[in-house]
Design a protein around this motif. Structure first.
Motif, PDB file in Angstrom:
ATOM      1  N   GLU A 459       0.825  -1.211   0.000  1.00  0.00           N
ATOM      2  CA  GLU A 459       0.000   0.000   0.000  1.00  0.00           C
ATOM      3  C   GLU A 459       0.860   1.263   0.000  1.00  0.00           C
ATOM      4  O   GLU A 459       0.541   2.238  -0.693  1.00  0.00           O
ATOM      5  CB  GLU A 459      -0.932  -0.015   1.215  1.00  0.00           C
ATOM      6  CG  GLU A 459      -2.008  -1.077   1.124  1.00  0.00           C
ATOM      7  CD  GLU A 459      -2.890  -1.122   2.355  1.00  0.00           C
ATOM      8  OE1 GLU A 459      -4.025  -1.616   2.262  1.00  0.00           O
ATOM      9  OE2 GLU A 459      -2.435  -0.668   3.444  1.00  0.00           O
ATOM     10  N   LEU A 463       0.808   4.067  -2.828  1.00  0.00           N
ATOM     11  CA  LEU A 463       0.429   5.430  -2.478  1.00  0.00           C
ATOM     12  C   LEU A 463       1.469   6.433  -2.959  1.00  0.00           C
ATOM     13  O   LEU A 463       1.125   7.505  -3.478  1.00  0.00           O
ATOM     14  CB  LEU A 463       0.240   5.545  -0.965  1.00  0.00           C
ATOM     15  CG  LEU A 463      -0.215   6.918  -0.462  1.00  0.00           C
ATOM     16  CD1 LEU A 463      -1.599   7.264  -1.014  1.00  0.00           C
ATOM     17  CD2 LEU A 463      -0.237   6.963   1.068  1.00  0.00           C
ATOM     18  N   TYR A 466       0.983   6.991  -6.665  1.00  0.00           N
ATOM     19  CA  TYR A 466      -0.150   7.863  -6.970  1.00  0.00           C
ATOM     20  C   TYR A 466       0.169   9.318  -6.638  1.00  0.00           C
ATOM     21  O   TYR A 466      -0.135  10.232  -7.418  1.00  0.00           O
ATOM     22  CB  TYR A 466      -1.372   7.426  -6.163  1.00  0.00           C
ATOM     23  CG  TYR A 466      -1.960   6.091  -6.556  1.00  0.00           C
ATOM     24  CD1 TYR A 466      -1.688   5.511  -7.795  1.00  0.00           C
ATOM     25  CD2 TYR A 466      -2.806   5.415  -5.675  1.00  0.00           C
ATOM     26  CE1 TYR A 466      -2.233   4.287  -8.147  1.00  0.00           C
ATOM     27  CE2 TYR A 466      -3.363   4.187  -6.018  1.00  0.00           C
ATOM     28  CZ  TYR A 466      -3.067   3.625  -7.252  1.00  0.00           C
ATOM     29  OH  TYR A 466      -3.612   2.417  -7.589  1.00  0.00           O
ATOM     30  N   ALA A 548      -1.414  12.131   1.715  1.00  0.00           N
ATOM     31  CA  ALA A 548      -0.685  10.941   1.254  1.00  0.00           C
ATOM     32  C   ALA A 548       0.745  10.946   1.767  1.00  0.00           C
ATOM     33  O   ALA A 548       1.252   9.931   2.266  1.00  0.00           O
ATOM     34  CB  ALA A 548      -0.713  10.881  -0.279  1.00  0.00           C
ATOM     35  N   LEU A 586      -3.441   5.767   5.107  1.00  0.00           N
ATOM     36  CA  LEU A 586      -3.393   4.915   3.915  1.00  0.00           C
ATOM     37  C   LEU A 586      -4.796   4.600   3.410  1.00  0.00           C
ATOM     38  O   LEU A 586      -5.098   4.715   2.211  1.00  0.00           O
ATOM     39  CB  LEU A 586      -2.662   3.605   4.244  1.00  0.00           C
ATOM     40  CG  LEU A 586      -1.151   3.583   4.090  1.00  0.00           C
ATOM     41  CD1 LEU A 586      -0.572   2.323   4.723  1.00  0.00           C
ATOM     42  CD2 LEU A 586      -0.762   3.647   2.614  1.00  0.00           C
ATOM     43  N   LEU A 590      -5.824   6.071  -0.285  1.00  0.00           N
ATOM     44  CA  LEU A 590      -5.889   5.133  -1.404  1.00  0.00           C
ATOM     45  C   LEU A 590      -7.285   5.106  -2.027  1.00  0.00           C
ATOM     46  O   LEU A 590      -7.429   5.033  -3.259  1.00  0.00           O
ATOM     47  CB  LEU A 590      -5.480   3.732  -0.939  1.00  0.00           C
ATOM     48  CG  LEU A 590      -3.980   3.505  -0.765  1.00  0.00           C
ATOM     49  CD1 LEU A 590      -3.718   2.135  -0.165  1.00  0.00           C
ATOM     50  CD2 LEU A 590      -3.232   3.660  -2.095  1.00  0.00           C
ATOM     51  N   TYR A 593      -7.487   8.206  -4.216  1.00  0.00           N
ATOM     52  CA  TYR A 593      -6.627   8.155  -5.405  1.00  0.00           C
ATOM     53  C   TYR A 593      -7.178   7.182  -6.449  1.00  0.00           C
ATOM     54  O   TYR A 593      -7.094   7.425  -7.657  1.00  0.00           O
ATOM     55  CB  TYR A 593      -5.200   7.760  -5.017  1.00  0.00           C
ATOM     56  CG  TYR A 593      -4.331   8.957  -4.715  1.00  0.00           C
ATOM     57  CD1 TYR A 593      -4.078   9.925  -5.692  1.00  0.00           C
ATOM     58  CD2 TYR A 593      -3.743   9.113  -3.471  1.00  0.00           C
ATOM     59  CE1 TYR A 593      -3.280  11.029  -5.421  1.00  0.00           C
ATOM     60  CE2 TYR A 593      -2.944  10.204  -3.188  1.00  0.00           C
ATOM     61  CZ  TYR A 593      -2.716  11.163  -4.170  1.00  0.00           C
ATOM     62  OH  TYR A 593      -1.928  12.249  -3.902  1.00  0.00           O
ATOM     63  N   GLU A 594      -7.702   6.058  -5.993  1.00  0.00           N
ATOM     64  CA  GLU A 594      -8.285   5.103  -6.935  1.00  0.00           C
ATOM     65  C   GLU A 594      -9.459   5.732  -7.696  1.00  0.00           C
ATOM     66  O   GLU A 594      -9.640   5.491  -8.897  1.00  0.00           O
ATOM     67  CB  GLU A 594      -8.722   3.845  -6.192  1.00  0.00           C
ATOM     68  CG  GLU A 594      -7.531   3.004  -5.718  1.00  0.00           C
ATOM     69  CD  GLU A 594      -7.891   1.998  -4.646  1.00  0.00           C
ATOM     70  OE1 GLU A 594      -9.082   1.952  -4.254  1.00  0.00           O
ATOM     71  OE2 GLU A 594      -6.999   1.274  -4.197  1.00  0.00           O
ATOM     72  N   ARG A 601      -7.211  -1.460  -7.461  1.00  0.00           N
ATOM     73  CA  ARG A 601      -6.083  -2.031  -6.728  1.00  0.00           C
ATOM     74  C   ARG A 601      -5.853  -3.477  -7.160  1.00  0.00           C
ATOM     75  O   ARG A 601      -6.803  -4.230  -7.379  1.00  0.00           O
ATOM     76  CB  ARG A 601      -6.334  -1.960  -5.228  1.00  0.00           C
ATOM     77  CG  ARG A 601      -5.062  -1.790  -4.417  1.00  0.00           C
ATOM     78  CD  ARG A 601      -5.355  -1.652  -2.945  1.00  0.00           C
ATOM     79  NE  ARG A 601      -6.318  -0.599  -2.655  1.00  0.00           N
ATOM     80  CZ  ARG A 601      -6.656  -0.259  -1.415  1.00  0.00           C
ATOM     81  NH1 ARG A 601      -6.120  -0.893  -0.381  1.00  0.00           N
ATOM     82  NH2 ARG A 601      -7.538   0.698  -1.207  1.00  0.00           N
TER      83      ARG A 601
END
Length: 603
Positions: A459, A463, A466, A548, A586, A590, A593-594, A601
């Motif tokens: 992860e 991260l 990203y 992040a 995290l 995440l 960002y996804e 993922r």
């Protein structure tokens, strides 16, 4: 045949014929008063040992039975002060008046004719090699310094006969040694309010009957010892039979004596507490004037004097501060102005880049982020102004939003000054790769930590990928902004301690600014702090990016805590704090960002 007091008196008469001096200046407790000395002199004279206070041939012949043959100096240790402290050297190489402690002992032994000297070395053994050529000593290597000093004596067991046993960190204000010793003994000193000492009980004849710890005051073993032939023979037999017991090899040798006390006659020679010093903790180094500054490398005196254009004698009121996880700090005064000197610790060299720190510190001073700066060099030595009347931030940091906003503005000043320079990429600092180094080193002791934290590592790497897609401009960063590195005084706010600085993402500096103990990811106070930093409201993308790198910041310090523990340095409760913070961030980042980059993922 001489009894103990007769022997001691003959030994004293080799140095002086003045009865008053013997009674007054005896190095350790022997005689009750001058009347007792006079009675013993009469007895010795009647038996032909003395002629007008001069030792006869008979007396000199008798003393030869008690002649000291050699000495063993224990200098292998490094588990406490030496191995992890500021000094970067074994304790025996501390310097007083241009002479190391161990060389002072060697010289004092030579002064009484003891030239057969063996030194057991281990920690940073190479630093002792010069002694062999300079002083003609013999060196033995202790291959396992994690064991206690009983193991060093085991290494030197074949040297034990009529033998002085010394610790390399002893400092004797007078020469304690003699050509002759009557029986096996250990120097003792009465100590008040002391810690970590071994105390004794003794009978009416001063034979030690018990060695123990746990008291605060009392008579304790302190300084040198002497083994006679009979003692050495019995001691070696017990040592050879018991050394393979892991419980034995972790003992101090005095504790081993008590384990076998019924058949080992060891007597106490009680000295005044100003006769002998030991250095078992950093604060004790202040016991002798000038030892601290002389010891921590000769560079310290030269540095202070060069920076302030002063003499060594102008350096006043040295006080060692028991603070700092990677350094030792001490304060001093020059012309009534107070300063702090930092000397870097051994373990800090693994994860601190001193050139980065030097550059960052100077940028911080010029930008106004840190007004305490006086001097720094590439070795890590640093001088700062001492801020008087600093305010305790325990109830302010995180809790006072206005204060946190001022911290953010200070960070911005520093970041802008760094972005104005185009020569900083060579100081690049990748926090994920730095964290990998810490995990790798800690895994040597703790097992494969990459497997234990496999999901978290996947992860974190994702991260960072990203966050770097966001395209934020990097700059020089502090990389360790926290409550301990912020000062609030009458002079305002100073951000201090730039040891972890490097060319990094600006969001990394908010790891413990935005995501404090009481902040959740959607806390409105985070928006206020970011607004203070940007001088405008932060966009959703800016906030995500900073969050992040805050997660990455906290994960790095999980690695830091694991590394510190792997070298037996406490990380207190920081590991669980950083772990929880990074996990929380995290998850929050995440997910967003996804959605932002429309990426699914893979795990």
């Amino acid at each position: 045949m001489l009894n103990y007091k007769e022997f001691e008196l003959l030994k004293d008469l080799l140095e002086t014929s003045c009865i008053a001096d013997i009674a007054k200046n005896s190095k350790y407790e022997v005689f009750e008063d001058e009347n007792e000395i006079n009675e013993i002199i009469k007895e010795l004279s009647s038996r032909g040992y003395l002629e007008n206070f001069i030792l006869s041939k008979k007396a000199l012949s008798e003393l030869e039975k008690y002649k000291v043959k050699n000495a063993v100096i224990l200098a292998a240790g490094g588990d406490e002060v030496s191995a992890k402290s500021v000094y970067s050297m074994p304790k025996g190489l501390f310097v007083k008046d241009n002479e190391t402690l161990i060389e002072r002992q060697i010289r004092q032994l030579h002064e009484v004719g003891i030239d057969d000297i063996t030194i057991v070395i281990g920690y940073k053994q190479e630093l002792f090699f010069f002694l062999e050529e300079k002083w003609g000593v013999k060196l033995l290597i202790n291959p396992d310094i994690k064991k206690n000093n009983i193991y060093s004596l085991f290494i030197a067991k074949d040297k034990l006969s009529q033998t002085y046993i010394l610790n390399s960190d002893n400092y004797f204000t007078q020469n304690p040694f003699s050509k002759y010793e009557y029986h096996a003994f250990h120097a003792t000193v009465y100590k008040e309010n002391t810690k970590n000492e071994l105390f004794i009980e003794k009978n009416d004849f001063s034979r030690i009957t018990k060695v123990f710890s746990g008291k605060n005051s009392g008579e304790c073993v302190y300084g040198h010892a002497f083994f006679d032939n009979n003692f050495s023979k019995t001691f070696k037999k017990y040592l050879e039979n018991q050394i393979d017991d892991f419980r034995v090899c972790m003992l101090f040798w005095e504790e081993f004596i008590y384990k076998n006390i019924k058949n080992l006659d060891l007597y106490a020679h009680k000295y005044n507490d100003d006769f002998v010093y030991e250095f078992d903790s950093i604060s004790q180094i202040q016991n002798i004037n000038t030892l601290f500054l002389d010891t921590v490398s000769q560079k310290i005196n030269n540095t202070i004097c060069a920076v302030f254009k002063c003499q060594k004698e102008d350096i006043k009121n040295i006080q060692i501060l028991q603070k700092g996880l990677t350094n030792i700090l001490f304060t001093f005064e020059i012309k009534d102005e107070k300063y702090i000197f930092r000397y870097p610790g051994d373990s800090s060299q693994f994860f601190i880049y001193r050139q980065n720190e030097c550059v960052a510190q100077k940028i911080a001073a010029s930008s106004g982020a840190d007004g305490t700066f006086v001097y720094i060099d590439d070795s890590g030595m640093k001088i700062s102004k001492y801020r008087q009347n600093c305010i305790n931030l325990a109830d302010i940091y995180y809790k006072d939003i206005n204060f946190m906003k001022e911290v953010a503005r200070k960070i911005r000043l520093f970041h802008e000054a760094g972005q104005a320079r185009n020569d900083l990429e060579r100081y690049f600092y990748d926090p994920v790769k730095e964290c990998e180094k810490l995990f790798f080193e800690a895994s040597k002791i703790k097992g494969n930590l990459f497997d234990i934290f496999k999901k978290e590592w996947q992860e974190i790497r994702l991260l960072q990928k990203y966050a770097d897609m966001d395209g934020f401009k990097k700059t020089m960063c502090h990389n360790d902004i926290n409550i301990d590195n912020i000062l609030l005084s009458d002079e305002g706010i100073d951000i201090i301690d730039w040891e972890f600085a490097g060319f990094n993402d600006p969001g990394y500096d908010f790891g413990r600014v935005m995501a404090g103990l009481c902040y959740e990811c959607d806390d409105a106070r985070i928006d206020e702090i970011l607004e203070a930093y940007f001088s405008r409201p932060a966009s959703a993308d800016e906030k995500l990016h900073f969050m992040a790198y805050s997660a990455i910041h906290n994960w790095y310090y999980v690695g830091w805590a694991l590394y510190k523990e792997s070298i037996n340095e406490s990380s207190r409760d920081w590991m669980i704090f950083f772990y929880k913070q990074s996990k929380k961030l995290l998850s929050w980042c995440l997910l967003r960002y996804e959605k932002k980059y429309k990426i699914s993922r893979e795990f």
